[in-house]
Design a protein around this motif. Structure first.
Motif, PDB file in Angstrom:
ATOM      1  N   ASN A   1       0.808  -1.229   0.000  1.00 54.00           N
ATOM      2  CA  ASN A   1       0.000   0.000   0.000  1.00 54.00           C
ATOM      3  C   ASN A   1       0.836   1.271   0.000  1.00 54.00           C
ATOM      4  O   ASN A   1       0.313   2.371   0.093  1.00 54.00           O
ATOM      5  CB  ASN A   1      -0.958   0.004   1.199  1.00 54.00           C
ATOM      6  N   ILE A   2       2.142   1.088  -0.065  1.00 53.19           N
ATOM      7  CA  ILE A   2       2.995   2.289  -0.094  1.00 53.19           C
ATOM      8  C   ILE A   2       3.419   2.537  -1.540  1.00 53.19           C
ATOM      9  O   ILE A   2       4.152   1.735  -2.132  1.00 53.19           O
ATOM     10  CB  ILE A   2       4.221   2.122   0.824  1.00 53.19           C
ATOM     11  N   LYS A   3       2.948   3.633  -2.075  1.00 59.45           N
ATOM     12  CA  LYS A   3       3.191   3.909  -3.492  1.00 59.45           C
ATOM     13  C   LYS A   3       4.674   4.193  -3.758  1.00 59.45           C
ATOM     14  O   LYS A   3       5.298   4.936  -2.997  1.00 59.45           O
ATOM     15  CB  LYS A   3       2.336   5.101  -3.921  1.00 59.45           C
ATOM     16  N   GLY A   4       5.173   3.607  -4.827  1.00 65.18           N
ATOM     17  CA  GLY A   4       6.533   3.933  -5.254  1.00 65.18           C
ATOM     18  C   GLY A   4       7.604   2.949  -4.796  1.00 65.18           C
ATOM     19  O   GLY A   4       8.746   3.027  -5.242  1.00 65.18           O
ATOM     20  N   VAL A   5       7.236   2.009  -3.928  1.00 70.29           N
ATOM     21  CA  VAL A   5       8.247   1.052  -3.456  1.00 70.29           C
ATOM     22  C   VAL A   5       8.592   0.069  -4.576  1.00 70.29           C
ATOM     23  O   VAL A   5       7.699  -0.453  -5.254  1.00 70.29           O
ATOM     24  CB  VAL A   5       7.725   0.227  -2.244  1.00 70.29           C
ATOM     25  N   VAL A   6       9.879  -0.170  -4.759  1.00 71.62           N
ATOM     26  CA  VAL A   6      10.314  -1.190  -5.718  1.00 71.62           C
ATOM     27  C   VAL A   6      11.208  -2.164  -4.956  1.00 71.62           C
ATOM     28  O   VAL A   6      12.182  -1.741  -4.320  1.00 71.62           O
ATOM     29  CB  VAL A   6      11.109  -0.574  -6.889  1.00 71.62           C
ATOM     30  N   ILE A   7      10.866  -3.433  -4.995  1.00 75.63           N
ATOM     31  CA  ILE A   7      11.716  -4.410  -4.301  1.00 75.63           C
ATOM     32  C   ILE A   7      12.450  -5.245  -5.352  1.00 75.63           C
ATOM     33  O   ILE A   7      11.831  -5.879  -6.196  1.00 75.63           O
ATOM     34  CB  ILE A   7      10.895  -5.319  -3.365  1.00 75.63           C
ATOM     35  N   GLU A   8      13.753  -5.153  -5.263  1.00 71.52           N
ATOM     36  CA  GLU A   8      14.590  -5.835  -6.246  1.00 71.52           C
ATOM     37  C   GLU A   8      15.163  -7.095  -5.607  1.00 71.52           C
ATOM     38  O   GLU A   8      15.714  -7.045  -4.512  1.00 71.52           O
ATOM     39  CB  GLU A   8      15.730  -4.886  -6.619  1.00 71.52           C
ATOM     40  N   ASP A   9      15.018  -8.198  -6.313  1.00 75.49           N
ATOM     41  CA  ASP A   9      15.562  -9.460  -5.806  1.00 75.49           C
ATOM     42  C   ASP A   9      16.944  -9.668  -6.407  1.00 75.49           C
ATOM     43  O   ASP A   9      17.094  -9.992  -7.580  1.00 75.49           O
ATOM     44  CB  ASP A   9      14.625 -10.605  -6.209  1.00 75.49           C
TER      45      ASP A   9
END
Ligand SMILES: O=P(O)(O)OC[C@H]1O[C@H](O[C@H]2O[C@H](CO)[C@@H](O)[C@H](O)[C@H]2O)[C@H](O)[C@@H](O)[C@@H]1O
Length: 348
Positions: free
Chosen positions: A198-206
């Protein structure tokens, strides 16, 4: 050339602070220093009016961490009779920091410069990224690398295996990876995605052995919530993972003893250089994780840690470069010097 993805970081096999003295105090050498820096950098005129835009703090910081370009000849003079070995960080060093981590490409010029340097000196890229994702495709592989672990395997640990085979060295560091569970990391990734959805803009890179939670596009007022959510996941893995911070990124890393400093030592060891007195390692990096490698070089007392920074900051590096375009200038000069001096690197 060798690429170690530190995140890969675990900096890969799983895949990185005091102070320098010697402030130039007399006004003549001081203005010469400023002149050198500003001229080298080509972005600031030395006319009195325009010079005033130069940040005073940065100028005084530069006295402690002089430009590696201005100091090029001094660095080269130190290398007489020594083997130069080059270590390069990727993001923010070879490529500019950009909004989208998937588009942090090296320029063609940078590729050519890195390629040229790697013809003359053992050269390694030590990156927080996994080798599989990103960096491998972006480096100058069209030339056969001096050491090419990737030709035999695409796994992150492959690089270590191949290097070890080559030199018959031990695998103790890569063995640490065995305690790392990809399954656990996957589980954590799912939890992180869920808690941050729900937090806009988060990108999680693996990054295979490390998860990068990017918040460059998260609103400032939401940052705290994001941090809380990330910490609420981490708290369930107190012995397995911990968090470090980079440029607008929280990096979730396995809690094993492996950082860019270890990666540097490991590579020197496997290249057969660790006990060599005739070595001149140069390490260029911009991020906090690179400080571990700077520290190793300081402690060895035989190399040149160079920080890429456009603002004053605490660093263990001796020298500085303002940004990737200065890294490019430095590498071009180094490659040219290698060419002029027939410094062809042959791995025996
Ligand atoms: O050790 P490094 O090679 O410096 O890796 C550190 C992180 O680099 C990348 O993120 C950084 O660069 C991105 C592209 O310019 C930028 O968007 C981001 O804000 C920076 O933190 C990479 O994407 C991460 O996975 C690495 O952890």
């Amino acid at each position: 050339m060798v690429v170690v993805g530190i995140a890969a970081k675990i900096y890969e096999a799983m895949g990185i602070q005091s102070w320098l003295p010697n402030i130039i105090s007399n006004s003549e050498s001081m203005s010469k220093t400023i002149h050198d820096h500003t001229m080298d950098r080509g972005y600031i005129s030395t006319s009195p009016v325009e010079s005033s835009i130069v940040d005073e703090n940065y100028i005084s910081w530069l006295k402690e961490h002089p430009s590696a370009i201005s100091s090029f000849q001094r660095i080269i003079n130190t290398s007489k009779g020594k083997q130069i070995v080059v270590f390069l960080d990727y993001d923010g060093t070879l490529s500019p920091i950009v909004c989208d981590p998937n588009r942090a490409f090296m320029s063609d010029q940078m590729r050519a410069a890195v390629r040229e340097v790697s013809k003359h000196f053992p050269t390694a890229i030590i990156s927080g990224r996994s080798r599989e994702k990103g960096v491998m495709g972006w480096i100058p592989w069209d030339q056969p690398p001096k050491i090419s672990p990737m030709t035999t395997t695409t796994t992150s640990t492959g690089i270590i295996t191949k290097l070890s085979t080559k030199r018959g060295m031990n695998l103790s560091r890569s063995n640490r990876l065995k305690t790392f569970s990809l399954q656990l990391k996957r589980q954590m990734l799912i939890e992180l995605r869920e808690r941050t959805k729900n937090i806009k803009g988060v990108v999680i890179e693996d990054n295979r052995f490390c998860l990068s939670v990017h918040y460059r596009h998260v609103k400032d007022e939401e940052y705290e919530t994001l941090e809380e959510q990330v910490e609420s996941v981490l708290v369930n893995y107190p012995d397995q993972f911990h968090m470090t911070r980079g440029k607008k990124v929280m990096e979730i890393r396995p809690s094993i003893e492996w950082n860019k400093g270890h990666a540097l030592e490991y590579l020197l060891h496997n290249l057969g250089f660790d006990n060599s007195r005739n070595l001149l390692p140069i390490y260029i990096g911009d991020d906090r994780t690179d400080e571990d490698a700077f520290k190793v070089l300081r402690e060895r007392g035989d190399g040149f840690p160079i920080v890429v920074a456009s603002k004053p900051r605490d660093t263990m590096a001796f020298h500085s470069l303002h940004d990737p375009s200065e890294v490019l200038s430095f590498l071009i000069r180094l490659g040219r010097w290698g060419f002029d001096n027939n410094a062809d690197f042959v791995l025996t």
